[in-house]
Design a protein around this motif. Sequence first.
Motif, PDB file in Angstrom:
ATOM      1  N   TYR A  43      43.049  35.254  45.105  1.00 49.44           N
ATOM      2  CA  TYR A  43      44.139  36.246  45.894  1.00 49.44           C
ATOM      3  C   TYR A  43      45.395  35.043  45.944  1.00 49.44           C
ATOM      4  CZ  TYR A  43      40.281  38.977  47.544  1.00 49.44           C
ATOM      5  OH  TYR A  43      39.004  39.825  47.898  1.00 49.44           O
ATOM      6  N   LEU A  44      46.428  35.587  46.021  1.00 46.55           N
ATOM      7  CA  LEU A  44      47.441  34.852  46.761  1.00 46.55           C
ATOM      8  C   LEU A  44      47.174  34.126  48.020  1.00 46.55           C
ATOM      9  CD1 LEU A  44      50.452  37.579  45.921  1.00 46.55           C
ATOM     10  CD2 LEU A  44      49.797  35.486  44.598  1.00 46.55           C
ATOM     11  N   PRO A  45      47.644  32.831  48.118  1.00 46.53           N
ATOM     12  CA  PRO A  45      47.357  32.248  49.245  1.00 46.53           C
ATOM     13  C   PRO A  45      48.169  32.743  50.622  1.00 46.53           C
ATOM     14  CG  PRO A  45      48.502  30.845  48.063  1.00 46.53           C
ATOM     15  CD  PRO A  45      48.380  32.206  47.211  1.00 46.53           C
ATOM     16  N   GLY A  46      47.660  32.728  51.614  1.00 42.94           N
ATOM     17  CA  GLY A  46      48.148  33.201  52.726  1.00 42.94           C
ATOM     18  C   GLY A  46      47.147  33.597  54.011  1.00 42.94           C
ATOM     19  N   GLY A  47      47.685  34.382  54.991  1.00 42.16           N
ATOM     20  CA  GLY A  47      46.875  34.527  56.104  1.00 42.16           C
ATOM     21  C   GLY A  47      47.581  35.336  57.409  1.00 42.16           C
ATOM     22  N   GLY A  48      47.093  35.220  58.466  1.00 40.92           N
ATOM     23  CA  GLY A  48      47.669  36.155  59.429  1.00 40.92           C
ATOM     24  C   GLY A  48      48.569  35.541  60.420  1.00 40.92           C
ATOM     25  N   PRO A 120      48.824  30.597  34.374  1.00 41.95           N
ATOM     26  CA  PRO A 120      49.945  31.285  34.049  1.00 41.95           C
ATOM     27  C   PRO A 120      50.015  32.772  34.362  1.00 41.95           C
ATOM     28  CG  PRO A 120      48.818  30.178  32.352  1.00 41.95           C
ATOM     29  CD  PRO A 120      48.081  30.089  33.585  1.00 41.95           C
ATOM     30  N   LEU A 121      51.282  33.419  34.741  1.00 41.30           N
ATOM     31  CA  LEU A 121      51.525  34.631  35.145  1.00 41.30           C
ATOM     32  C   LEU A 121      50.974  35.677  34.182  1.00 41.30           C
ATOM     33  CD1 LEU A 121      55.145  34.592  36.369  1.00 41.30           C
ATOM     34  CD2 LEU A 121      53.159  34.722  37.888  1.00 41.30           C
ATOM     35  N   GLU A 122      50.767  35.369  32.969  1.00 40.14           N
ATOM     36  CA  GLU A 122      50.251  36.249  31.829  1.00 40.14           C
ATOM     37  C   GLU A 122      48.756  35.992  31.431  1.00 40.14           C
ATOM     38  OE1 GLU A 122      51.821  32.622  29.906  1.00 40.14           O
ATOM     39  OE2 GLU A 122      52.734  34.235  31.259  1.00 40.14           O
ATOM     40  N   ASP A 123      48.152  35.108  32.377  1.00 40.18           N
ATOM     41  CA  ASP A 123      46.861  34.719  32.025  1.00 40.18           C
ATOM     42  C   ASP A 123      46.002  34.543  33.238  1.00 40.18           C
ATOM     43  OD1 ASP A 123      44.485  34.085  30.595  1.00 40.18           O
ATOM     44  OD2 ASP A 123      45.303  32.025  29.951  1.00 40.18           O
ATOM     45  N   LEU A 124      45.782  35.520  34.165  1.00 37.89           N
ATOM     46  CA  LEU A 124      45.099  35.365  35.241  1.00 37.89           C
ATOM     47  C   LEU A 124      43.787  35.309  35.230  1.00 37.89           C
ATOM     48  CD1 LEU A 124      47.368  38.009  37.384  1.00 37.89           C
ATOM     49  CD2 LEU A 124      47.696  35.465  37.175  1.00 37.89           C
ATOM     50  N   PRO A 125      42.733  34.953  36.042  1.00 32.97           N
ATOM     51  CA  PRO A 125      41.379  35.013  36.033  1.00 32.97           C
ATOM     52  C   PRO A 125      41.021  36.401  35.880  1.00 32.97           C
ATOM     53  CG  PRO A 125      42.116  33.319  37.577  1.00 32.97           C
ATOM     54  CD  PRO A 125      43.429  33.949  37.214  1.00 32.97           C
ATOM     55  N   GLU A 126      40.093  36.594  35.384  1.00 33.75           N
ATOM     56  CA  GLU A 126      39.371  38.105  35.050  1.00 33.75           C
ATOM     57  C   GLU A 126      38.998  38.720  36.391  1.00 33.75           C
ATOM     58  OE1 GLU A 126      35.366  39.936  33.239  1.00 33.75           O
ATOM     59  OE2 GLU A 126      36.559  38.569  32.150  1.00 33.75           O
ATOM     60  N   THR A 127      38.614  37.845  37.523  1.00 38.34           N
ATOM     61  CA  THR A 127      38.189  38.239  38.911  1.00 38.34           C
ATOM     62  C   THR A 127      39.386  38.367  39.774  1.00 38.34           C
ATOM     63  OG1 THR A 127      37.373  36.216  39.554  1.00 38.34           O
ATOM     64  CG2 THR A 127      35.790  37.732  38.531  1.00 38.34           C
ATOM     65  N   THR A 132      46.286  41.727  44.143  1.00 40.51           N
ATOM     66  CA  THR A 132      47.061  40.534  43.601  1.00 40.51           C
ATOM     67  C   THR A 132      47.729  40.812  42.337  1.00 40.51           C
ATOM     68  OG1 THR A 132      45.501  39.030  44.857  1.00 40.51           O
ATOM     69  CG2 THR A 132      46.856  37.869  42.916  1.00 40.51           C
ATOM     70  N   ARG A 133      47.104  41.236  41.515  1.00 39.87           N
ATOM     71  CA  ARG A 133      47.558  41.658  40.043  1.00 39.87           C
ATOM     72  C   ARG A 133      48.581  42.727  40.087  1.00 39.87           C
ATOM     73  NH1 ARG A 133      44.587  40.474  35.783  1.00 39.87           N
ATOM     74  NH2 ARG A 133      42.641  39.737  35.876  1.00 39.87           N
TER      75      ARG A 133
END
Length: 149
Positions: A43-48, A120-127, A132-133
Amino acid sequence: MIGRVARLVWRVGKPRTIGVRALLLDRDGRVALVRHTYADHWYLPGGGVKKGESIPAALVRELAEEVAIADPVIERVLGVYHSRRESKDDHIVIFVVRTAASGILDRADLREIDQAGWFPLEDLPETTSPATRRRIAEYRRGATGTGAW
């Protein structure tokens, strides 16, 4: 018993919450992603956002707490989204954020963050999570997002 009562109050009251996430880019243009100890996706980092806290202050706090970034530069709002998952009424504000950091991305809270890394923006983890994608795709298109999470 207390858990059942709390869930009932949550369903009836459906409190509105506000969350923040950062599309955090390092000096090489890679995006920061985190895997929480309680979830399987990246996920992108963040929270409440806490009561009495501004949205930008929450973003800066979350970046420090999750990935030890102390010098975030907020460029703009990428979008504002609405989530009704888990019986919530949640609004999430995504910011595009830059940092001079590079190299290894630290996990600041080892109890919450299982893994953190630059990708890299064009090579994200499969999961990487579907939401997020979608946010990263909006950023790459230059779009401002709204609507459902």
